[in-house]
Design an enzyme around this catalytic site. Structure first.
Site, PDB file in Angstrom:
ATOM      1  N   CYS A 167       0.814  -1.224   0.000  1.00  0.00           N
ATOM      2  CA  CYS A 167       0.000   0.000   0.000  1.00  0.00           C
ATOM      3  C   CYS A 167       0.844   1.269   0.000  1.00  0.00           C
ATOM      4  CB  CYS A 167      -0.936  -0.007   1.207  1.00  0.00           C
ATOM      5  SG  CYS A 167      -2.236  -1.251   1.047  1.00  0.00           S
ATOM      6  N   GLY A 168       2.161   1.147  -0.214  1.00  0.00           N
ATOM      7  CA  GLY A 168       3.001   2.341  -0.255  1.00  0.00           C
ATOM      8  C   GLY A 168       4.023   2.405   0.866  1.00  0.00           C
ATOM      9  N   THR A 219       7.142   1.239   1.175  1.00  0.00           N
ATOM     10  CA  THR A 219       8.510   1.587   0.800  1.00  0.00           C
ATOM     11  C   THR A 219       8.617   3.102   0.568  1.00  0.00           C
ATOM     12  OG1 THR A 219       8.558  -0.539  -0.332  1.00  0.00           O
ATOM     13  CG2 THR A 219      10.365   0.974  -0.806  1.00  0.00           C
ATOM     14  N   HIS A 231       3.798  -3.782   9.556  1.00  0.00           N
ATOM     15  CA  HIS A 231       2.555  -4.136   8.861  1.00  0.00           C
ATOM     16  C   HIS A 231       1.500  -4.588   9.870  1.00  0.00           C
ATOM     17  CE1 HIS A 231       4.014  -3.656   4.869  1.00  0.00           C
ATOM     18  NE2 HIS A 231       4.746  -4.740   4.797  1.00  0.00           N
ATOM     19  N   ARG A 272      -4.304   2.133   0.647  1.00  0.00           N
ATOM     20  CA  ARG A 272      -4.346   2.194  -0.817  1.00  0.00           C
ATOM     21  C   ARG A 272      -5.644   1.568  -1.298  1.00  0.00           C
ATOM     22  NH1 ARG A 272       0.278  -0.394  -4.899  1.00  0.00           N
ATOM     23  NH2 ARG A 272      -0.320   0.885  -6.691  1.00  0.00           N
TER      24      ARG A 272
END
Ligand code: PAP
Length: 351
Positions: free
Chosen positions: A92-93, A95, A156, A175
């Protein structure tokens, strides 16, 4: 980690102070001793191709290796007031937000336009320690303890696995779920090339996907952010794509490091956005080579695929998309959180 070099002000690039990095040790190769009975007694969803089986712990399907870490996190994590945790459901972004938050928080020690910036030689995940990996062992916990403040960490884990005491500040990124599914599918195909998208989509819809159910993951952080906006910043990947500079400013204010007039004039925000753009990160050796985990055989470059919104239209059948949309509508209708604009906005938005 008495022998590890520690700078006086964080966040420091974690790999630079992690004496074990590069040794090939992996979270997957150490079998948990503590809580072994607990883990073996939990409902199990087996996974093929060297992927850790999933176990349902407190309503979430966690990778088996991370269940002891969840327990340890809940019981022993000692948050500091100035801790910042980047939290996300996978794909979902993570990184990107790791990179943006690191570059923003560390900008005084490491100017984003500087030739020696850590993100030029390290993958963003190497700069920001992964909480559940560290909480697998007392040794890992000690490494976290030894980090100078402010600490920047990544997880996470769903919010309920965080310690009951407020864990400093949390930056959560979510996301559009169909794009997350497509991204996850591409990622997992690195291990299983013939994996059908329908299988990935089904497991996400049914809840038994890594760290799922995704809806509950999002809802936990969403309601915390509504209740405590100063503690939990809720970001959306699609909005970051639309206006990354605006969100970097928001991020900086949230972590208590707003950009000064002089920094604005000097173009520091744009420097951070450029440094962390997928187009730039993709070209760097640290992101083109190596693996996500030293023995986990997914190449690091798989973390940087397209980086757009709306890519699901290129892969999903209308039925698959409808099923996810229906669940999203059902789960989120009372929260004001909608992904509707992205349902009609099928053309991809490039950075
Ligand atoms: P992780 O949970 O395994 O760390 P994560 O970084 O959350 O993965 O997700 C990877 C997605 O973010 C990929 O999306 P895609 O498959 O749809 O392309 C990847 O391309 C995207 N991504 C990675 N870095 C960036 C970036 N700097 N800017 C925008 N998107 C990015």
């Amino acid at each position: 980690m008495a022998d590890a070099p520690v700078a006086s002000v964080g966040p420091v690039p974690f790999k630079d102070v992690d004496a074990d990095s590069g040794s090939g040790s992996s979270v997957l190769e150490q079998l948990p001793e503590e809580h072994a009975d607990l883990v073996s007694g939990l409902p199990c969803a087996p996974r093929p191709n060297g992927l850790s089986n999933l176990r349902c712990y407190e309503g979430f399907w966690l990778p088996e290796w991370s269940v002891p870490a969840a327990v340890a996190l809940q019981r022993r994590f000692q948050p500091r007031r100035d801790d910042v945790i980047v939290a996300s459901f996978p794909k979902c972004g993570t990184t990107w937000v790791n990179a943006l938050t690191f570059a923003t928080m560390a900008r005084r020690a490491h100017p984003a336009a500087g030739a020696g910036h850590p993100l030029l030689r390290l993958n963003p995940h190497q700069c920001v320690p992964f909480l559940e990996a560290l909480f697998r062992s007392r040794r890992g916990e000690a490494k976290l303890e030894a980090l100078p403040s402010p600490r920047l960490m990544n997880t996470h884990m769903p919010l309920r696995m965080m310690p009951r005491a407020a864990p400093g500040k949390v930056v959560y990124v979510c996301r559009e779920p169909k794009d997350m599914v497509v991204s996850l599918w591409h990622y997992l195909r690195r291990l299983q090339p013939d994996l059908p998208l329908a299988d990935v989509s089904e497991s996400v819809c049914g809840g038994a996907a890594m760290y799922g159910p995704v809806w509950d993951h999002i809802l936990g952080y969403r309601s915390a952010s509504t209740a405590r906006p100063d503690s939990v910043l809720f970001l959306r990947y699609e909005e970051l794509l639309r206006d990354p500079a605006k969100h970097v400013r928001k991020l900086a204010r949230f972590v208590g490091l707003p950009f000064s007039g002089a920094e604005e004039e000097a173009g520091v925000v744009d420097d951070i956005v450029k440094l962390c753009s997928i187009g730039h990160l993709k070209t760097l050796e640290a992101n083109k080579t190596g693996h996500v985990d030293p023995i986990f055989p997914i190449p690091r470059e798989a973390l940087f695929r397209k980086g757009v919104a709306g890519d699901w239209v290129n892969y999903m059948t209308p039925e698959m998309a409808r099923r996810i949309d229906e669940i999203v509508a059902d789960k989120f209708h009372t929260t004001g959180l909608t992904f509707q604009e992205w349902l009609t906005h099928a053309d991809s938005i490039d950075l």
